[in-house]
Design a protein around this motif. Structure first.
Motif, PDB file in Angstrom:
ATOM      1  N   ILE A 140      40.803  43.887  43.589  1.00  0.00           N
ATOM      2  CA  ILE A 140      39.368  43.843  43.320  1.00  0.00           C
ATOM      3  C   ILE A 140      38.828  42.423  43.571  1.00  0.00           C
ATOM      4  CG2 ILE A 140      39.591  43.298  40.851  1.00  0.00           C
ATOM      5  CD1 ILE A 140      37.354  45.366  40.350  1.00  0.00           C
ATOM      6  N   GLN A 141      37.530  42.314  43.851  1.00  0.00           N
ATOM      7  CA  GLN A 141      36.915  40.991  44.016  1.00  0.00           C
ATOM      8  C   GLN A 141      37.053  40.223  42.694  1.00  0.00           C
ATOM      9  OE1 GLN A 141      35.458  43.952  44.717  1.00  0.00           O
ATOM     10  NE2 GLN A 141      34.197  43.852  46.546  1.00  0.00           N
ATOM     11  N   ALA A 142      37.470  38.962  42.780  1.00  0.00           N
ATOM     12  CA  ALA A 142      37.699  38.146  41.567  1.00  0.00           C
ATOM     13  C   ALA A 142      36.452  38.111  40.685  1.00  0.00           C
ATOM     14  CB  ALA A 142      38.112  36.737  41.969  1.00  0.00           C
ATOM     15  N   ARG A 143      35.263  38.038  41.331  1.00  0.00           N
ATOM     16  CA  ARG A 143      34.030  37.905  40.545  1.00  0.00           C
ATOM     17  C   ARG A 143      33.728  39.162  39.719  1.00  0.00           C
ATOM     18  NH1 ARG A 143      30.616  41.043  43.630  1.00  0.00           N
ATOM     19  NH2 ARG A 143      31.219  41.064  45.825  1.00  0.00           N
ATOM     20  N   ARG A 144      34.390  40.281  40.041  1.00  0.00           N
ATOM     21  CA  ARG A 144      34.113  41.520  39.315  1.00  0.00           C
ATOM     22  C   ARG A 144      35.062  41.738  38.141  1.00  0.00           C
ATOM     23  NH1 ARG A 144      34.335  46.179  43.458  1.00  0.00           N
ATOM     24  NH2 ARG A 144      33.715  47.398  41.641  1.00  0.00           N
ATOM     25  N   THR A 145      35.980  40.788  37.899  1.00  0.00           N
ATOM     26  CA  THR A 145      36.997  41.024  36.870  1.00  0.00           C
ATOM     27  C   THR A 145      36.546  40.611  35.479  1.00  0.00           C
ATOM     28  OG1 THR A 145      37.915  38.839  37.265  1.00  0.00           O
ATOM     29  CG2 THR A 145      38.912  40.676  38.474  1.00  0.00           C
ATOM     30  N   GLY A 146      35.444  39.893  35.368  1.00  0.00           N
ATOM     31  CA  GLY A 146      35.093  39.328  34.061  1.00  0.00           C
ATOM     32  C   GLY A 146      35.770  37.978  33.932  1.00  0.00           C
ATOM     33  N   ASP A 147      37.058  37.991  33.625  1.00  0.00           N
ATOM     34  CA  ASP A 147      37.816  36.738  33.521  1.00  0.00           C
ATOM     35  C   ASP A 147      39.040  36.821  34.436  1.00  0.00           C
ATOM     36  OD1 ASP A 147      39.186  34.484  32.927  1.00  0.00           O
ATOM     37  OD2 ASP A 147      39.584  34.991  30.826  1.00  0.00           O
ATOM     38  N   PRO A 148      38.945  36.213  35.627  1.00  0.00           N
ATOM     39  CA  PRO A 148      40.066  36.314  36.575  1.00  0.00           C
ATOM     40  C   PRO A 148      41.344  35.666  36.045  1.00  0.00           C
ATOM     41  CG  PRO A 148      38.148  35.195  37.586  1.00  0.00           C
ATOM     42  CD  PRO A 148      37.823  35.439  36.156  1.00  0.00           C
ATOM     43  N   ALA A 149      41.202  34.786  35.031  1.00  0.00           N
ATOM     44  CA  ALA A 149      42.391  34.087  34.525  1.00  0.00           C
ATOM     45  C   ALA A 149      43.050  34.829  33.363  1.00  0.00           C
ATOM     46  CB  ALA A 149      42.008  32.679  34.087  1.00  0.00           C
ATOM     47  N   ALA A 150      42.437  35.929  32.890  1.00  0.00           N
ATOM     48  CA  ALA A 150      42.990  36.659  31.738  1.00  0.00           C
ATOM     49  C   ALA A 150      44.392  37.189  32.063  1.00  0.00           C
ATOM     50  CB  ALA A 150      42.060  37.808  31.360  1.00  0.00           C
ATOM     51  N   ALA A 151      45.230  37.233  31.018  1.00  0.00           N
ATOM     52  CA  ALA A 151      46.635  37.606  31.223  1.00  0.00           C
ATOM     53  C   ALA A 151      46.778  39.035  31.748  1.00  0.00           C
ATOM     54  CB  ALA A 151      47.390  37.449  29.908  1.00  0.00           C
ATOM     55  N   ASP A 152      45.908  39.936  31.249  1.00  0.00           N
ATOM     56  CA  ASP A 152      46.069  41.348  31.614  1.00  0.00           C
ATOM     57  C   ASP A 152      45.092  41.781  32.734  1.00  0.00           C
ATOM     58  OD1 ASP A 152      43.768  41.024  30.215  1.00  0.00           O
ATOM     59  OD2 ASP A 152      44.019  42.810  28.946  1.00  0.00           O
ATOM     60  N   VAL A 153      44.564  40.801  33.480  1.00  0.00           N
ATOM     61  CA  VAL A 153      43.555  41.126  34.489  1.00  0.00           C
ATOM     62  C   VAL A 153      44.186  41.913  35.647  1.00  0.00           C
ATOM     63  CG1 VAL A 153      43.847  39.021  35.885  1.00  0.00           C
ATOM     64  CG2 VAL A 153      41.592  40.105  35.746  1.00  0.00           C
ATOM     65  N   ALA A 154      43.371  42.804  36.250  1.00  0.00           N
ATOM     66  CA  ALA A 154      43.856  43.582  37.401  1.00  0.00           C
ATOM     67  C   ALA A 154      44.073  42.655  38.598  1.00  0.00           C
ATOM     68  CB  ALA A 154      42.813  44.647  37.756  1.00  0.00           C
ATOM     69  N   LEU A 155      44.881  43.111  39.538  1.00  0.00           N
ATOM     70  CA  LEU A 155      45.128  42.332  40.761  1.00  0.00           C
ATOM     71  C   LEU A 155      43.783  42.063  41.445  1.00  0.00           C
ATOM     72  CD1 LEU A 155      47.477  41.256  42.580  1.00  0.00           C
ATOM     73  CD2 LEU A 155      47.329  43.439  43.817  1.00  0.00           C
ATOM     74  N   HIS A 156      43.509  40.806  41.759  1.00  0.00           N
ATOM     75  CA  HIS A 156      42.213  40.468  42.351  1.00  0.00           C
ATOM     76  C   HIS A 156      42.400  39.476  43.502  1.00  0.00           C
ATOM     77  CE1 HIS A 156      42.065  36.568  40.299  1.00  0.00           C
ATOM     78  NE2 HIS A 156      42.480  37.204  39.219  1.00  0.00           N
ATOM     79  N   THR A 157      41.265  39.137  44.138  1.00  0.00           N
ATOM     80  CA  THR A 157      41.340  38.358  45.386  1.00  0.00           C
ATOM     81  C   THR A 157      41.875  36.937  45.185  1.00  0.00           C
ATOM     82  OG1 THR A 157      38.966  37.973  45.054  1.00  0.00           O
ATOM     83  CG2 THR A 157      39.591  39.607  46.714  1.00  0.00           C
ATOM     84  N   GLN A 158      41.856  36.451  43.935  1.00  0.00           N
ATOM     85  CA  GLN A 158      42.401  35.108  43.694  1.00  0.00           C
ATOM     86  C   GLN A 158      43.740  35.153  42.951  1.00  0.00           C
ATOM     87  OE1 GLN A 158      41.276  32.249  45.066  1.00  0.00           O
ATOM     88  NE2 GLN A 158      39.925  33.663  46.161  1.00  0.00           N
ATOM     89  N   SER A 159      44.299  36.350  42.770  1.00  0.00           N
ATOM     90  CA  SER A 159      45.620  36.460  42.127  1.00  0.00           C
ATOM     91  C   SER A 159      46.656  35.798  43.023  1.00  0.00           C
ATOM     92  CB  SER A 159      46.035  37.920  41.951  1.00  0.00           C
ATOM     93  OG  SER A 159      45.150  38.598  41.104  1.00  0.00           O
ATOM     94  N   ALA A 160      47.588  35.089  42.387  1.00  0.00           N
ATOM     95  CA  ALA A 160      48.645  34.424  43.167  1.00  0.00           C
ATOM     96  C   ALA A 160      49.410  35.437  44.014  1.00  0.00           C
ATOM     97  CB  ALA A 160      49.590  33.690  42.223  1.00  0.00           C
ATOM     98  N   ASP A 161      49.662  36.621  43.457  1.00  0.00           N
ATOM     99  CA  ASP A 161      50.433  37.628  44.207  1.00  0.00           C
ATOM    100  C   ASP A 161      49.700  38.062  45.469  1.00  0.00           C
ATOM    101  OD1 ASP A 161      52.376  37.508  42.346  1.00  0.00           O
ATOM    102  OD2 ASP A 161      51.949  39.462  41.410  1.00  0.00           O
ATOM    103  N   PHE A 162      48.360  38.160  45.384  1.00  0.00           N
ATOM    104  CA  PHE A 162      47.596  38.559  46.581  1.00  0.00           C
ATOM    105  C   PHE A 162      47.484  37.396  47.562  1.00  0.00           C
ATOM    106  CE2 PHE A 162      43.420  39.230  48.800  1.00  0.00           C
ATOM    107  CZ  PHE A 162      43.880  40.232  49.654  1.00  0.00           C
ATOM    108  N   LEU A 163      47.253  36.189  47.045  1.00  0.00           N
ATOM    109  CA  LEU A 163      47.135  35.026  47.937  1.00  0.00           C
ATOM    110  C   LEU A 163      48.438  34.787  48.703  1.00  0.00           C
ATOM    111  CD1 LEU A 163      45.120  32.595  45.639  1.00  0.00           C
ATOM    112  CD2 LEU A 163      44.289  33.806  47.671  1.00  0.00           C
ATOM    113  N   ALA A 164      49.559  35.187  48.094  1.00  0.00           N
ATOM    114  CA  ALA A 164      50.840  35.032  48.801  1.00  0.00           C
ATOM    115  C   ALA A 164      50.898  35.940  50.022  1.00  0.00           C
ATOM    116  CB  ALA A 164      51.993  35.343  47.851  1.00  0.00           C
ATOM    117  N   VAL A 165      50.218  37.095  49.928  1.00  0.00           N
ATOM    118  CA  VAL A 165      50.170  38.029  51.070  1.00  0.00           C
ATOM    119  C   VAL A 165      49.080  37.592  52.038  1.00  0.00           C
ATOM    120  CG1 VAL A 165      49.747  40.427  51.755  1.00  0.00           C
ATOM    121  CG2 VAL A 165      50.942  39.939  49.612  1.00  0.00           C
ATOM    122  N   ASN A 166      47.903  37.244  51.488  1.00  0.00           N
ATOM    123  CA  ASN A 166      46.718  36.994  52.314  1.00  0.00           C
ATOM    124  C   ASN A 166      46.018  35.703  51.864  1.00  0.00           C
ATOM    125  OD1 ASN A 166      44.773  37.663  54.292  1.00  0.00           O
ATOM    126  ND2 ASN A 166      43.433  38.485  52.709  1.00  0.00           N
TER     127      ASN A 166
END
Ligand SMILES: N[C@@H](CCC(=O)N[C@@H](CS)C(=O)NCC(=O)O)C(=O)O
Length: 219
Positions: free
Chosen positions: A32-58
């Motif tokens: 999901i777009q990071a701006r739509r997560t509420g708090d992109p840094a929250a521990a239980d946040v869904a995978l988003h465009t600024q997640s380390a796991d996604f940035l490792a792919v893209n």
């Protein structure tokens, strides 16, 4: 196997529609777009465009992105041209010149249309269309799009399609960019061929299936 990273409420819609047109099986990884997560840094946040796991792919941190048996790429319209070229069939260019025209029109949409079209859709998405700034933004973007509508309208008068005389990846790519302008009926009033073409593109079963899935996603 094709993996598509993104959500349907994003430019990944273009990739999902294309995969549907080609009848490709795929795995969808919801990013999901990071701006739509509420708090992109929250521990239980869904995978988003600024997640380390996604940035490792893209590394650009944008959706859509695909992983096609280990080949990773981004840029929605380029992904569609790649998928068309890879899988062939009527959606793809049948000659060098058809392929060149598909590239030409796609780049035209990306550079001449999308920057204005995005301003319209983002203003609407932000529920800002009624504010003074929102109205000014939409009015300026709509005015800037008049020439593009006139150009495409003339092109469609020939065959009803962007390239050749059949539905191709060029129609799909442009239809997705022009979808962002649908609220501006005055543009379509002045370009009846564009109105009929977009309606025909959106009547395709693969588009409808994509939109049905999109509607089920949270806004
Ligand atoms: N030109 C790129 C633009 C991709 C893009 O901007 N995607 C948006 C979603 S529609 C995104 O990932 N934004 C990042 C974010 O909002 O966090 C493409 O067509 O793929």
């Amino acid at each position: 196997m094709l993996t598509i990273y993104g959500v349907y409420r994003s430019r990944a819609a273009r990739t999902y529609w294309m995969a549907g047109e080609l009848g490709l099986p795929f795995v969808s990884v919801p990013v999901i777009q990071a701006r739509r997560t509420g708090d992109p840094a929250a521990a239980d946040v869904a995978l988003h465009t600024q997640s380390a796991d996604f940035l490792a792919v893209n590394p650009p941190g944008l959706i859509p992105c695909i992983d096609d048996d280990g080949f990773v790429m981004n840029e929605s319209l380029a992904i569609n041209l790649y998928l068309a070229r890879k899988h062939g069939g009527p959606l793809s260019g049948q000659s060098l010149t058809e392929e060149a025209e598909m590239l030409q029109w796609t780049l035209w949409a990306a550079t001449e249309v999308e920057p204005h079209a995005v301003k319209i859709i983002l203003t609407l998405d932000a529920n800002a269309a009624a504010s003074e700034q929102g109205r000014l933004t939409i009015r300026a973007a709509t005015k800037a799009l008049r020439k593009a509508f006139a150009l495409l309208d003339r092109r469609l008068a020939a065959t009803g399609h962007v390239v050749a005389d059949r539905f191709t990846v060029a129609d799909l790519n442009l239809a997705e960019v022009f979808r962002y302008t649908m609220s501006q009926t005055e543009l379509f009033d002045a370009a009846p061929n564009v109105r009929a073409w977009l309606a025909a593109c959106q009547a395709r079963p693969a588009f409808k299936a994509m939109m049905a899935t999109r509607e089920k996603e949270p806004e």
